[in-house]
Each structure stands twice: as structure tokens, then as C-alpha cells.
Design a protein around this motif. Structure first.
Motif, PDB file in Angstrom:
ATOM      1  N   ALA A 142       0.818  -1.207   0.000  1.00 52.04           N
ATOM      2  CA  ALA A 142       0.000   0.000   0.000  1.00 52.04           C
ATOM      3  C   ALA A 142       0.852   1.258   0.000  1.00 52.04           C
ATOM      4  N   ARG A 143       2.025   1.202   0.597  1.00 50.16           N
ATOM      5  CA  ARG A 143       2.806   2.431   0.800  1.00 50.16           C
ATOM      6  C   ARG A 143       4.000   2.499  -0.123  1.00 50.16           C
ATOM      7  N   ILE A 144       4.455   3.723  -0.323  1.00 57.52           N
ATOM      8  CA  ILE A 144       5.552   3.955  -1.265  1.00 57.52           C
ATOM      9  C   ILE A 144       6.780   3.133  -0.876  1.00 57.52           C
ATOM     10  N   GLU A 145       7.155   3.237   0.404  1.00 60.98           N
ATOM     11  CA  GLU A 145       8.401   2.562   0.800  1.00 60.98           C
ATOM     12  C   GLU A 145       8.273   1.053   0.678  1.00 60.98           C
ATOM     13  N   ASP A 146       7.068   0.518   0.930  1.00 60.45           N
ATOM     14  CA  ASP A 146       6.880  -0.926   0.794  1.00 60.45           C
ATOM     15  C   ASP A 146       6.950  -1.351  -0.669  1.00 60.45           C
ATOM     16  N   ALA A 147       6.398  -0.508  -1.544  1.00 57.91           N
ATOM     17  CA  ALA A 147       6.405  -0.858  -2.968  1.00 57.91           C
ATOM     18  C   ALA A 147       7.822  -0.887  -3.522  1.00 57.91           C
ATOM     19  N   LEU A 148       8.701  -0.052  -2.950  1.00 64.04           N
ATOM     20  CA  LEU A 148      10.074   0.036  -3.455  1.00 64.04           C
ATOM     21  C   LEU A 148      11.004  -0.997  -2.821  1.00 64.04           C
ATOM     22  N   ASP A 149      10.476  -1.699  -1.809  1.00 54.67           N
ATOM     23  CA  ASP A 149      11.287  -2.719  -1.146  1.00 54.67           C
ATOM     24  C   ASP A 149      11.652  -3.827  -2.143  1.00 54.67           C
ATOM     25  N   ARG A 150      12.915  -4.257  -2.085  1.00 52.83           N
ATOM     26  CA  ARG A 150      13.370  -5.306  -2.988  1.00 52.83           C
ATOM     27  C   ARG A 150      12.523  -6.572  -2.884  1.00 52.83           C
ATOM     28  N   GLU A 151      12.033  -6.830  -1.686  1.00 48.12           N
ATOM     29  CA  GLU A 151      11.274  -8.063  -1.457  1.00 48.12           C
ATOM     30  C   GLU A 151       9.781  -7.893  -1.759  1.00 48.12           C
ATOM     31  N   ALA A 152       9.386  -6.711  -2.158  1.00 44.80           N
ATOM     32  CA  ALA A 152       7.947  -6.427  -2.311  1.00 44.80           C
ATOM     33  C   ALA A 152       7.329  -7.290  -3.409  1.00 44.80           C
ATOM     34  N   PRO A 153       6.090  -7.720  -3.194  1.00 44.43           N
ATOM     35  CA  PRO A 153       5.395  -8.414  -4.273  1.00 44.43           C
ATOM     36  C   PRO A 153       5.255  -7.477  -5.471  1.00 44.43           C
ATOM     37  N   VAL A 154       5.418  -8.008  -6.644  1.00 44.87           N
ATOM     38  CA  VAL A 154       5.324  -7.203  -7.854  1.00 44.87           C
ATOM     39  C   VAL A 154       3.876  -7.204  -8.339  1.00 44.87           C
ATOM     40  N   GLY A 160       8.108  -5.842 -13.855  1.00 46.57           N
ATOM     41  CA  GLY A 160       9.257  -6.446 -13.175  1.00 46.57           C
ATOM     42  C   GLY A 160       9.481  -5.910 -11.769  1.00 46.57           C
ATOM     43  N   ASP A 161       9.130  -4.645 -11.559  1.00 46.98           N
ATOM     44  CA  ASP A 161       9.135  -4.079 -10.200  1.00 46.98           C
ATOM     45  C   ASP A 161       7.896  -3.181 -10.083  1.00 46.98           C
ATOM     46  N   ASN A 162       7.861  -2.329  -9.073  1.00 48.80           N
ATOM     47  CA  ASN A 162       6.645  -1.526  -8.883  1.00 48.80           C
ATOM     48  C   ASN A 162       6.811  -0.063  -9.293  1.00 48.80           C
ATOM     49  N   VAL A 163       7.799   0.206 -10.103  1.00 46.86           N
ATOM     50  CA  VAL A 163       8.010   1.594 -10.537  1.00 46.86           C
ATOM     51  C   VAL A 163       7.294   1.815 -11.871  1.00 46.86           C
ATOM     52  N   LEU A 317      11.460  13.343  -5.297  1.00 39.83           N
ATOM     53  CA  LEU A 317      10.013  13.244  -5.063  1.00 39.83           C
ATOM     54  C   LEU A 317       9.564  11.815  -5.318  1.00 39.83           C
ATOM     55  N   GLN A 318       8.804  11.300  -4.369  1.00 38.48           N
ATOM     56  CA  GLN A 318       8.188   9.989  -4.575  1.00 38.48           C
ATOM     57  C   GLN A 318       6.677  10.148  -4.494  1.00 38.48           C
ATOM     58  N   THR A 319       5.968   9.509  -5.401  1.00 37.00           N
ATOM     59  CA  THR A 319       4.505   9.581  -5.353  1.00 37.00           C
ATOM     60  C   THR A 319       3.924   8.180  -5.472  1.00 37.00           C
ATOM     61  N   ASN A 320       2.749   8.035  -4.862  1.00 35.78           N
ATOM     62  CA  ASN A 320       2.039   6.756  -4.915  1.00 35.78           C
ATOM     63  C   ASN A 320       0.990   6.830  -6.019  1.00 35.78           C
ATOM     64  N   GLY A 321       1.195   6.078  -7.069  1.00 40.02           N
ATOM     65  CA  GLY A 321       0.295   6.149  -8.222  1.00 40.02           C
ATOM     66  C   GLY A 321      -0.959   5.312  -8.076  1.00 40.02           C
ATOM     67  N   GLY A 322      -0.993   4.414  -7.105  1.00 41.60           N
ATOM     68  CA  GLY A 322      -2.138   3.518  -6.997  1.00 41.60           C
ATOM     69  C   GLY A 322      -2.023   2.342  -7.952  1.00 41.60           C
ATOM     70  N   ALA A 323      -3.125   1.590  -8.050  1.00 39.68           N
ATOM     71  CA  ALA A 323      -3.055   0.278  -8.693  1.00 39.68           C
ATOM     72  C   ALA A 323      -3.028   0.333 -10.217  1.00 39.68           C
ATOM     73  N   VAL A 355      12.118  12.113  -9.875  1.00 46.62           N
ATOM     74  CA  VAL A 355      10.771  11.677  -9.490  1.00 46.62           C
ATOM     75  C   VAL A 355      10.674  10.171  -9.641  1.00 46.62           C
ATOM     76  N   VAL A 356      10.082   9.533  -8.658  1.00 44.22           N
ATOM     77  CA  VAL A 356       9.755   8.113  -8.771  1.00 44.22           C
ATOM     78  C   VAL A 356       8.290   7.934  -8.372  1.00 44.22           C
ATOM     79  N   SER A 357       7.503   7.343  -9.263  1.00 45.51           N
ATOM     80  CA  SER A 357       6.113   7.019  -8.924  1.00 45.51           C
ATOM     81  C   SER A 357       5.965   5.506  -8.923  1.00 45.51           C
ATOM     82  N   VAL A 358       5.252   5.028  -7.925  1.00 47.46           N
ATOM     83  CA  VAL A 358       5.119   3.573  -7.787  1.00 47.46           C
ATOM     84  C   VAL A 358       3.664   3.139  -7.948  1.00 47.46           C
ATOM     85  N   VAL A 359       3.500   1.871  -8.364  1.00 46.65           N
ATOM     86  CA  VAL A 359       2.166   1.269  -8.309  1.00 46.65           C
ATOM     87  C   VAL A 359       2.036   0.546  -6.977  1.00 46.65           C
ATOM     88  N   THR A 360       0.846   0.632  -6.406  1.00 50.55           N
ATOM     89  CA  THR A 360       0.554  -0.040  -5.136  1.00 50.55           C
ATOM     90  C   THR A 360      -0.856  -0.599  -5.218  1.00 50.55           C
TER      91      THR A 360
END
Lengths: 789, 197
Positions: A142-154, A160-163, A317-323, A355-360
Motif C-alpha cells: 500500500a505504501r511507497i516505501e513498501d512498494a520500493l522494497d526489494r522483497e515487495a510483491p510485484v 518487473g518491479d513496482n516503478v 520526489l516519490q509519489t504513490n500512483g495507486g493500482a 521523481v519516482v512514482s510507484v504502483v501499489t
């Protein structure tokens, strides 16, 4: 033509004509429209899981309920409706797609899993509960830092990752400039996730034209033409058989400038079932799945010299883009907005951002009033205060030393945005004056404790991006966002005027203000102008109403269009009176030679000629009719500006913040209707106070949305909002037609940092630096406790 | 033949009564329904409705008065506010079937003879309405409040309106409009008093 100095009605606070029906409860919102007999009512089964595989859907209990017509699942739409895949052409963006109804996997709580078709809305609700969906839950982030974690579910295997988006920019020689400066201050700022919450939830009604094979979709949108194109693209239909109409819309705030799955589904189902189809969203659905915004983390370094002049700024800047990628903006709208707007009114020549935006596994993010600007100005305006504290210089003076100065306009900022005109210094000075800032500061005790409360004052200077044209959308990667808006102005046979505009009102008063503009330019009575908009079958193509563009682009187009029509009027009358057309003027519903009003004709008489209703022939080479169409594509952006000053009191007992005084200086260029501009400022500022102090969508670690109701998603009420003392400066744009700048978002952009800075100042005696919003009582109390050790 | 049809054979309903499709369409048996008579803006409506049928749906869909808006359906936003036996109430939290005999005023019952009520007029003059979706709820709440508060301060007005949500106006002009309407109503009633004496 940009500079106009003979305004007559523009600038007047004309009372709104739409009030006549809205005050009587006679506004026709989507749920108020008469529905054809035999209308199908939809209900959506929504995922209760943030991330899960769908292993089975049993619809048998639901379809057995009397009154249920059918239940459809994701596979029933595959092939019929193409998935959403916004066309974002910008380096670092990676495409993902979204089926309108989930097929195999759900990726956020609230995602559509099945569609119920029923004879009444009550039965649709009953049937939703009878659809049995089997899920195999997957680990969620759900969170930016969790999405960027190496072990995070993709979340998307294709990535390939959550970026989903990465962007880098730096001005020439940045590293050297940054390294050469003595003081470097660092800050980290978090903005909570918020959403627009228009009081009218969304909804649509699809009706089949009984004669032609065409389809009308009534929908609560800010962008009817963009909706129509999206329907045609995703359903592979000719645009010509689709009509999109907006009824009265109960607030938009950017949330209604996206195209949502339900809008496509309603059209597909009316084609499939040959019946009218209606869906009205409920508040829970709105909070779960409409576009969210913010949830940004800024990590900023400011290099500043001993005189408090900023030499270089570096932003991560990091943003949470959602699913998923919301259509058409994806998450890049806020991400690029926040990074590109950060220099704001300040002379920041050396700038670098990453800027890095992640999917969560959270709702997709997109547009909400202010887009990116409340976020970046929280970061830079908080840093202004920190510079002041660090160097022992008043924060107002820090700002004055860094503003773009009056003689520097037109000014091009570090990322290439042109500020044609502005009143940055004047605005801040005026705000300091009307708020009594200096006296307040002089009186202020060092511990900020007055009558048992910590009291402080906060400032925010802001620029407001408005009226974005095609170059502005392209530079941010929006390949399918037109940028222009258009109008068709018709002088009818009776001499009265109709204005057909490509935009869509959601409460801004378009029917009043745009009539003002046309009446002003054509010299007719305001009451003789009718404005028609929000209907793709009646108006020419255009972008729509969002991102503070209505007055700039709609107004500009009407001004240009009126010039075209009045030129024709003058040609006709010039021929009739054997006078040079350029010697004629339009005023009081008449056309006459300048200085001899008794000599001319009425507009009605001219119209009779144009529509061949008398014996006077049209001049040779002149077509019949008395109308024109205009497509106005404004410059990249037009910058409005302003300053907020806030006095706030923090109660150390319960952690509550009270806003005691609120001062605003505001400059949106040429003002069409001051009363309506003030209303926009009030409303946006209230939303900014909400974002600063209370509003936040809260997800737990597993992606469960914890507050999808209005008791727990706390909106500002009347006791939370103070009176606002507003002063105007009018610095017309030299780039836009008529000098107009936009005005809808600055209130929100100014309020979030100004409130946060006021609270920060109040708590500065305790050594507390504010680094996040919202500033809820529990957070404030924790800060005070921590400071007390 | 259903019970309802049997009743119809022996009793002639007055004109205002029209047993609508709400019950039949919903596929529920008659145990779940009730006959309810409501007076809305002075007109009597007698209907057979499902026991779970909300008052706001009754007003909007049975009677066709669409000025009462649905904003949240859980009693927070106040867009659906009506006057129920003279007191403001959330019509999304009331079951129509439980209100037999009630008197209800909606926004459509406020403007007499087509002229705006002084509160509506003040909302117009002071730009206290933008999108207009929450407005009927604010108007009815204000009208109820002003009936019992002749000379309210702005602070009194803020306290009275604290249970209605507006997302457009920031409330500033709403407070001013209610304040202006209060003095207008006060002026009207003192003129009325003078005429009586």
C-alpha cells in the motif's frame, strides 16, 4: 487583441442566472433526469481485497432474484471494451493497462469485479450481496516505501518491479553550483492522500436514440468531448453516433475530469440490451475508487548563501500512483506537476529533480484541485521558514529576497515555463500589510504561548498554473489532451446571441460569466446572451473544464469568436451604409458609426438581412448566417499568483488547531466577475484547510481502505473555516486573449503550506518542525509530547 | 389475486392515491410493505411501499420532487435535509413506512407563489450557491434555525449550520447570506407587528 481596454461588462459582479433554478431545487442533476420506461439499473460488485486472484464467481443466487436481469463478470467485457491504457508519451513512463471489470486479478479494494443489471436500484443492491466471488488473496503493498522494497510483491509482472514512472531533470552545471554554496538545508515533507469528494457522487444514464442508431450518455463529467473520444476508442465506435451530455454537475474538483470504467460499461450495455441503462454511485464507492490524489514524499535540499538567497535546489520526489493508470492522466499528472512547479514565484536558477512514482494496491491516483502544487509549495514554503530560522532572518524577508522581481518579467523559470506577467513582490508586500504581519511578529513572544495556546503566523506565496494549452500538455507527456477549447457564437435571427462552448460547468457559474464576456464584446444586453455547453452534439470539440482553464481558454475563445462575428456584422452594415467597416462600433444592441449612434442599425435588423428575412441583399461574396466558430489554443501555461497569510492557535491540551485570521492576496489577471472569483477563492481555500488539518484517505499496510465514509474521512465544516480577508491585484496576462488568468486552484495551493507554516511557527518555541499534513490533533499532540521529552 | 387487488375491489382510492410499482417491481411479498400517507408541501400522498424504502427515495422517486439530493446516504452531509413535522431531518436516514401521517416540507415548498424565500434571495445576492447540490439542505436548515432565532450572530449561524457539508463555497458566503436573511426576516416581522398595532 490580447490587450483589451474597452471592457464594459467584464469586471462586474453580475449575480448568477443559474441560481434561479438551483435555489428552487430545480437543477437537473444526473439522478434527477427522467428515465425511459424499462431502464436497466446497474450495481457493481467491488473487490474487498487489495490484491487477490479471482478463482471463481457464482452468479446463480443473484440471477435467481426476481427483478435481476443479468450479472456480468470481467470476461463478459473482454473484446467488447478495450482496457484503459492512457497514452502518456514521456521518458521514464511505463505503460500498464486496466480492464473495466477485473478478469483474473484484483489490485485494489473497490475494483469492479462484476456488474449487476436489475429492474430497480434496490434490487441491484440486493443482488450485489448474492454474487459469490471466490478470491485467493495475494500479498499486497500500500505504501511507497513498501512498494520500493526489494522483497515487495510485484503488482504487474510486465513491469518487473513496482516503478511506473521515473523522471530526471537538472539545469546545466547543477552539481558545481550546488557544491559552491555554504549552507545546505534539508527537509522531508509528507502529504497525505486526499480526494475531491464532490457532494454529488458520480453517475450516468445511457439512452438510445429511438430513431437513429445513436447513443446518448448523460454523465457527471468535466470533460464531455474527451469522454466521447474515450468511448469511441475503447468501444471501437464512430464518434459520430455518440453524444455525451453533462447535466447539472454537483462539484467536480478534478475528480470528474477522468474517464471511469462505468461510463464505458453503460454505453456497452445499452448497445447490448437495447435498453436505457442507469447507474448512480454511492458515497462508499466514490471514496473507494474515484481518483485519489497526493500521497507524496518530498526530500529537498536547499543551498542558500549567507544573505538567505537560494542558489540551488535539489528535489527527490516519490509519489504513490495507486493500482492502475487513471485515464487519461495516469499518476504522472501530479508527479510532473509537483516537480515542475516547485520553483514557483522564486528565482531558483539551479534546479534538479528526480521523481519516482510507484504502483501499489490502492485506488489509482489522478487529478484533484491544485494538482501537485499544494505538494511542492508545502516543501519550498516550509523551507523558506527553515532558512529564516537557521539564518535568523524573518521568513517574510527570506521570501522577498528570493522572489522574481517586477522588472524581470517576462521571466522563464528553470524548467522552461514562461511567466509573462505577475505581481509576486507586490502580492507579498500587500499580504504582509493587510495581515499586520510585522506588528504580529514584533509582539510575538519567543515561546509563542499566549493565553494558554501556542500562536503562530504562516505565509505561502504561490504561482498557479492555469489555462494549459497543447504545448503544456505535450511537455508533460499527455498525447491525447487537446489543450484548446472552442466556441460557436451565433447572432440569432431575433438579434439575440447564443454561445456554444466546448466546456462543462460544475458550479463555477459559466452560464453567467461567459454570457458576460460575449455581451461585453458584442455590445448586447447580458440577458440577451444564452450560453450552451456540456453537450457534444451542440458544441464544437474542446478540452473541458479543469486545471483552472475555464475562464482563460473558454473566455479567450469567446472573445476571439465575437471578434469574428462582429467583423461580419460590420462588413454587412458597412456595405449597407457605405461606410468603412472599421469605423463602426457595436453597442447597446446596435451597430453604428463611431460618435453617431442614431445613424446605425439594430443587431436585429442586421440579422434579418443575414438570415434573408427582408429585401436587403447580402453584400457580394458574403454568406448567409451570422455566426463564427473559434478554436483557441492558449500558450503552454498562464501563471496566476497570490499570497496567503494565516494566524493559527494550537491548543496544547487537545492538539486542535484553530485558524484565527486568514488573509489572501490574489492575482488572476483580468477578472470577469469578482463575486465569482471570490467564491472560487473561498471554496479552494476551505479545501486547502481541510487538506492541511483533517482530510486523509487511510489505508492499512494490507491495502484495506479504513475510512470510506464521511464520518471518518473528515471534511471541513463551517466551524473549521474562518472568514477570509481578500485583496485583489489585477495584472493582466500579455500572452492570453483578454489578459485572463485562471483562478480555481490557487486557494487550495496557498492554504496547505500557509496553514502548516502557521502551526510550525506556533510550535517553534518547542523546537518542532512540521514535516507532514494533515496536522490532526493526535499528530500535533505526539509532536508536543516528543518535544517535551 | 393479491390482497392489494382485493382491497381495490372494495375501496375506491381518492385521486391522490396511486399504488405504484415500488412493491411489485421489487419482487417482495406484501409482508415487507406498508401503506403510508405523507403530506409533502401540502399535498397528500398515499402509497404502498417496501418497509425499507427510504424517505428520500419516496420524495424523489414516488412523488417526483428531485430537489432533495442524496449526498452520502449515511446522514453526514445534510444534502437530503427536509423539514419533518417542522424540524430539520435527514431524509436518507428515515424509512417512509415509519412516518405515516407526517408533514414534510422540501425545497420545492419554500418559494411561495414563485418568489424566492428571503433566505433563498440572500443566497442569490451573496453568492452562497455554486454547484447547488448541497444548497437545498442548507436552505432548509437555515429556515428552521431562523424561525427560532430572530437576531443571530454569525457565530450562532455557524453553530446552526455545522451539520451540513458544502464543498464549493467554503461556507463564507453562506454564513453571510443567512445573516442577511435574518435581518430581512426580522425587518419583515417588525413591519408585520406595526401593521397589527
Amino acid at each position: 487583441m490580447n490587450a483589451i481596454d474597452d471592457w464594459t461588462l467584464v469586471g462586474e459582479s453580475i449575480l448568477r442566472r443559474e441560481d434561479a433554478y438551483l435555489l428552487r431545487g430545480q437543477g437537473k442533476f444526473v439522478d434527477d433526469l427522467p428515465v425511459p420506461q424499462n431502464t436497466v439499473h446497474l450495481g457493481f460488485v467491488c473487490s474487498p481485497f487489495a490484491h487477490a486472484n479471482i478463482t471463481g464467481i457464482d452468479i446463480s443466487r443473484a440471477v435467481a432474484l426476481p427483478g435481476v436481469i443479468d450479472v456480468l463478470t470481467g470476461n463478459d467485457f473482454v473484446g467488447d471494451i478495450l482496457p484503459f491504457k492512457p497514452d502518456i508519451k514521456i521518458e521514464g513512463y511505463r505503460e500498464i493497462s486496466r480492464p473495466v471489470v477485473a478478469t483474473d486479478t484484483v489490485r485494489f479494494v473497490g475494483e469492479y469485479v462484476a456488474v449487476v443489471l436489475a429492474e430497480t436500484p434496490y434490487i441491484a443492491q440486493d443482488a450485489i450481496e448474492l454474487v459469490d466471488v471466490e478470491y485467493d488473496p495475494l500479498p499486497a503493498v500500500a505504501r511507497i516505501e513498501d512498494a520500493l522494497d526489494r522483497e515487495a510483491p510485484v503488482i504487474f509482472e510486465s513491469l518487473g518491479d513496482n516503478v511506473i514512472f521515473k523522471s530526471h531533470f537538472e539545469t546545466e552545471g547543477f552539481a558545481d553550483h550546488f557544491a559552491s554554496v555554504e549552507h545546505v538545508l534539508e527537509g522531508e515533507f509528507h502529504l497525505g492522500r486526499v480526494t475531491g469528494v464532490p457532494i454529488e457522487p458520480r453517475g450516468c444514464l445511457g439512452v438510445i436514440d429511438p430513431v437513429a442508431d445513436s447513443y446518448t450518455l448523460w454523465t457527471t463529467t468535466q470533460v464531455p468531448h474527451v469522454v466521447r473520444t474515450a468511448i469511441a476508442d475503447h468501444l471501437r465506435l464512430p464518434e459520430s453516433i455518440i453524444r455525451v451530455v453533462t447535466p447539472a454537475v454537483g462539484g467536480g474538483f478534478g475528480v470528474k475530469s477522468h474517464i471511469y470504467p462505468d461510463e464505458l460499461i453503460v454505453v456497452a450495455l445499452m448497445r447490448r440490451y437495447r435498453r436505457a441503462v442507469k447507474w448512480i454511485q454511492d458515497r462508499r464507492e466514490e471514496l473507494l475508487s474515484d481518483a485519489h490524489a497526493r500521497e507524496h514524499i518530498h526530500r529537498i535540499k536547499v543551498a542558500v548563501d549567507a544573505e538567505a538567497v537560494i542558489q540551488a535546489v535539489e528535489l527527490k520526489l516519490q509519489t504513490n500512483g495507486g493500482a492502475y493508470a487513471n485515464y487519461p492522466f495516469s499518476c504522472t499528472l501530479e508527479a510532473t506537476g509537483a516537480a515542475r512547479m516547485l520553483p514557483g514565484p522564486y528565482r531558483i536558477r539551479n534546479y534538479k529533480y528526480d521523481v519516482v512514482s510507484v504502483v501499489t494496491n490502492t485506488a489509482p491516483t489522478g487529478a484533484y484541485r491544485g494538482t501537485g502544487q499544494p505538494s511542492c509549495f508545502l516543501a519550498i514554503e516550509s523551507m523558506m521558514d527553515r532558512i529564516g530560522r537557521e539564518l535568523n532572518i524573518d521568513p517574510a524577508d527570506v521570501r522577498l529576497r528570493n522572489l522574481v522581481q517586477p522588472e524581470e518579467f517576462p521571466y522563464v523559470n528553470a524548467v522552461g515555463v514562461r511567466y509573462d506577467t505577475g505581481s509576486y513582490k507586490e502580492s507579498l508586500e500587500k499580504a504582509l500589510e493587510i495581515s499586520g504581519y510585522r506588528e504580529y511578529k514584533n509582539r510575538q513572544p519567543k515561546d509563542r504561548l499566549i493565553d494558554g495556546k501556542y500562536r503562530g503566523i504562516g505565509i505561502c506565496n504561490y504561482t498557479e498554473v492555469s489555462g494549459t494549452g497543447a504545448p503544456g500538455w505535450r511537455v508533460r507527456g499527455f498525447a491525447k489532451m487537446p489543450g484548446f477549447d472552442s466556441s460557436r457564437v451565433v447572432i440569432e435571427p431575433d438579434g439575440r446571441v447564443a454561445v456554444y462552448l466546448s466546456q462543462a460547468d460544475a458550479g463555477q457559474g459559466h452560464y453567467t460569466t461567459f454570457a458576460q464576456v460575449a455581451a461585453d464584446r458584442l455590445g448586447v444586453a447580458w440577458s440577451d446572451v444564452t450560453v450552451i455547453e456540456g453537450d457534444t452534439s451542440k458544441t464544437p470539440f474542446g478540452t473541458g473544464t479543469f486545471a483552472s482553464r475555464g475562464s482563460v481558454v473558454g473566455g479567450g475563445s469567446i472573445i476571439r469568436c465575437c471578434e469574428k462575428v462582429s467583423a461580419k456584422v460590420k462588413r454587412i452594415v458597412g456595405e449597407m451604409l457605405e461606410i468603412d467597416p472599421s469605423d463602426l462600433v457595436l453597442s447597446d444592441g446596435r451597430v453604428y458609426p463611431l460618435g453617431t449612434p442614431d445613424k446605425g442599425l439594430t443587431l436585429k435588423q442586421v440579422a434579418e438581412t443575414a438570415y434573408s428575412m427582408n429585401d436587403i441583399a447580402m453584400p457580394e461574396g458574403e454568406e448567409h448566417g451570422l455566426e463564427a466558430t473559434d478554436y483557441y489554443d492558449p500558450p503552454m501555461v498562464t501563471m496566476a499568483n497570490g499570497t496567503h497569510v494565516v494566524q493559527a492557535a494550537v491548543d496544547p491540551g487537545d492538539g486542535t488547531v484553530e485558524i484565527e485570521r486568514y488573509f489572501i492576496v490574489h492575482d488572476c489577471g483580468r477578472v470577469i466577475n469578482p463575486m465569482i472569483v471570490r467564491g472560487q477563492i473561498h471554496g479552494a481555500t476551505a479545501q486547502g484547510i481541510g487538506e492541511a488539518l483533517m482530510e486523509e484517505i487511510v489505508y492499512d499496510e494490507d491495502g484495506q481502505l479504513l475510512n470510506a465514509n464521511l464520518l471518518d474521512y473528515v471534511l471541513p465544516l463551517v466551524l473549521d473555516i474562518p472568514d477570509m480577508e481578500i485583496a485583489h491585484i489585477e495584472t493582466p496576462s500579455i500572452d492570453t486573449v483578454g489578459g485572463i488568468k485562471g483562478t480555481a486552484e490557487g486557494g487550495l495551493t496557498g492554504a496547505v503550506p500557509a496553514v502548516a507554516n502557521a502551526v510550525c511557527d506556533a510550535l517553534s518555541g518547542l523546537g518542532i518542525n512540521i514535516s507532514r499534513v494533515p496536522l490532526r490533533p493526535s499528530f500535533i499532540l505526539a509532536q508536543i509530547d516528543k518535544a517535551a521529552g | 389475486m393479491s390482497f392489494k387487488n382485493l382491497v381495490g375491489m372494495f375501496f375506491k382510492y381518492p385521486d391522490t392515491t396511486r399504488v405504484t410499482g415500488a412493491v411489485e417491481q421489487n419482487g417482495r411479498n406484501d409482508n415487507d410493505s406498508a401503506t403510508v400517507q405523507l403530506t409533502i408541501n401540502g399535498t397528500v400522498y398515499k402509497r404502498e411501499v417496501e418497509s425499507r424504502y427510504l424517505l428520500v427515495d419516496f420524495i424523489r422517486h414516488e412523488v417526483g420532487l428531485k430537489g432533495t439530493h442524496i449526498g452520502c446516504e449515511h446522514g453526514v452531509c445534510g444534502a437530503c435535509t427536509v423539514l419533518l413535522n417542522g424540524n430539520s431531518a435527514r431524509s436518507c436516514l428515515q424509512f417512509a413506512a415509519a412516518l405515516d401521517g407526517a408533514q414534510i416540507t422540501t425545497i420545492e415548498g419554500i418559494a411561495e407563489d414563485g418568489d424566492l424565500h428571503p433566505v433563498q434571495q440572500a443566497f442569490h445576492e451573496l453568492h452562497a450557491v455554486q454547484c447547488g447540490y448541497c444548497t437545498p439542505g442548507f436552505l432548509l436548515t437555515s429556515i428552521e434555525f431562523l424561525r427560532s432565532h430572530a437576531n443571530p450572530t454569525r457565530e450562532d449561524i455557524r453553530r446552526a449550520l455545522v451539520n451540513n457539508v458544502c464543498r464549493c463555497t467554503g461556507y463564507v458566503n453562506i454564513v453571510e447570506a443567512v445573516h442577511k436573511a435574518a435581518s430581512q426576516l426580522c425587518h419583515n416581522s417588525s413591519e408585520y407587528d406595526r401593521e397589527q398595532t
